[in-house]
Enzyme design. Sequence first.
Site, short mmCIF file in Angstrom:
data_model
loop_
_atom_site.label_atom_id
_atom_site.label_comp_id
_atom_site.label_asym_id
_atom_site.label_seq_id
_atom_site.Cartn_x
_atom_site.Cartn_y
_atom_site.Cartn_z
N HIS A 61 0.84 -1.24 -0.09
CA HIS A 61 -0.09 -0.12 0.05
C HIS A 61 0.71 1.38 0.01
O HIS A 61 0.18 2.50 0.28
CB HIS A 61 -0.86 -0.06 1.24
CG HIS A 61 -2.15 -0.87 1.19
ND1 HIS A 61 -2.86 -1.47 2.16
CD2 HIS A 61 -2.67 -1.81 0.05
CE1 HIS A 61 -3.74 -2.14 1.64
NE2 HIS A 61 -3.42 -2.45 0.33
N ASN A 68 -3.60 -12.32 15.86
CA ASN A 68 -4.40 -11.17 15.72
C ASN A 68 -5.03 -10.81 17.00
O ASN A 68 -5.37 -11.87 17.93
CB ASN A 68 -5.69 -11.06 14.58
CG ASN A 68 -5.87 -9.89 14.00
OD1 ASN A 68 -5.03 -8.83 13.70
ND2 ASN A 68 -7.16 -9.61 14.13
P1 OAD Z 1 -7.88 -2.61 10.30
O1 OAD Z 1 -7.90 -1.35 11.21
O2 OAD Z 1 -8.88 -3.04 9.38
O3 OAD Z 1 -7.51 -3.92 11.28
C1 OAD Z 1 -6.47 -3.95 12.24
C2 OAD Z 1 -6.40 -5.47 13.05
O4 OAD Z 1 -5.38 -5.35 14.04
C3 OAD Z 1 -7.95 -5.64 13.47
O5 OAD Z 1 -8.47 -6.94 13.29
C4 OAD Z 1 -7.58 -5.67 15.14
O6 OAD Z 1 -8.26 -6.60 15.90
C5 OAD Z 1 -5.85 -5.96 15.36
N1 OAD Z 1 -5.29 -5.49 16.36
C6 OAD Z 1 -5.56 -4.11 16.98
N2 OAD Z 1 -4.61 -4.04 17.70
C7 OAD Z 1 -3.70 -5.12 17.76
C8 OAD Z 1 -2.64 -5.51 18.51
N3 OAD Z 1 -2.15 -4.70 19.39
N4 OAD Z 1 -1.89 -6.82 18.17
C9 OAD Z 1 -2.56 -7.54 17.33
N5 OAD Z 1 -3.67 -7.19 16.50
C10 OAD Z 1 -4.17 -5.91 16.88
O7 OAD Z 1 -6.18 -2.56 9.54
P2 OAD Z 1 -5.70 -3.21 8.27
O8 OAD Z 1 -6.37 -4.70 8.39
O9 OAD Z 1 -4.20 -3.36 8.22
O10 OAD Z 1 -5.49 0.46 3.26
O11 OAD Z 1 -6.41 -2.39 7.34
C11 OAD Z 1 -5.95 -2.87 5.92
C12 OAD Z 1 -6.21 -1.62 5.03
O12 OAD Z 1 -7.22 -0.85 5.27
C13 OAD Z 1 -5.01 -0.66 5.20
O13 OAD Z 1 -3.81 -0.77 4.51
C14 OAD Z 1 -5.64 0.69 4.79
C15 OAD Z 1 -7.05 0.53 5.19
O14 OAD Z 1 -7.92 0.98 4.68
C16 OAD Z 1 -5.44 1.83 2.47
O15 OAD Z 1 -5.49 2.80 2.89
C17 OAD Z 1 -5.57 1.53 1.07
#
Ligand code: OAD
Length: 230
Positions: free
Chosen positions: A106, A198
């Site tokens: 990204h 996760n």
């Molecule tokens: P999300 O915010 O959708 O998800 C984050 C995940 O991390 C969730 O499932 C939480 O439960 C988990 N989480 C939070 N704190 C944590 C911790 N301390 N240890 C382990 N897990 C934890 O973020 P992404 O999945 O990265 O894209 O989002 C994917 C994409 O959506 C991003 O790259 C961005 C966004 O829109 C673009 O901007 C193109």
Amino acid sequence: MTNIVILTGAGVSAESGLGTFRNTDGLWTEYDIEDVATPEGFARDPVLVHDFYNARRDNCLRARPNPAHYALARLEKKHSGPVHIITQNVDDLHERAGTRAVWHMHGELMRARCAACGHGWDAPRRMRAGAPCPACGNGATRPDVVWFGEMPFHMHEIPDLLRAADLFVSIGTSGNVYPAAAFVQDAARTGARTLELNLEPSAGARDFDETRQGPASALVPQWVEEVLGR
Ligand code: OAD
């Protein structure tokens, strides 16, 4: 020799103080995706979009890698086989922890790109709308990140990495954004074992052979030590 492919998301950087997107206090509860993370939003209001990414860059510069980033760097260094980290994160915390092979699908907050000629360069701390490209002089400077509706980076290399994986591990991602959300199925199709680390089960948790729940700063170092056989 186990070939390991790791996908990381915002959860791996959450304990470094960088917000996630979809948690109750996530970035997408505060900002509208259409406004700050689409080409159309940038065309409408480049100042707003630059302000958004300038603030994220400031946060990133203040943040430090956490034990999960350091454990993954240690895995890359000590594991006898290949380790590839594909990240959806635009921060540079994997690199600052010492990981060398990071695929930023990204894009990267710390890089700028010219929307006119494609030239890329290190982003200044504060990017401004209309700043001239150092290569072509066009005022089409943008953050070198992927917005919704755009093709993620490294999509020529990533399918081959997934095909070659013996073990696919997804860390700190909610499994809501494609194509990354389908990587677990791609890797499994060609025989990889799959593991999710996760805080809570992701949207695609059922697709994994094994899931473990907890904070990345604890789960990742523990898993890395298992792999390294200590
Ligand atoms: P999300 O915010 O959708 O998800 C984050 C995940 O991390 C969730 O499932 C939480 O439960 C988990 N989480 C939070 N704190 C944590 C911790 N301390 N240890 C382990 N897990 C934890 O973020 P992404 O999945 O990265 O894209 O989002 C994917 C994409 O959506 C991003 O790259 C961005 C966004 O829109 C673009 O901007 C193109």
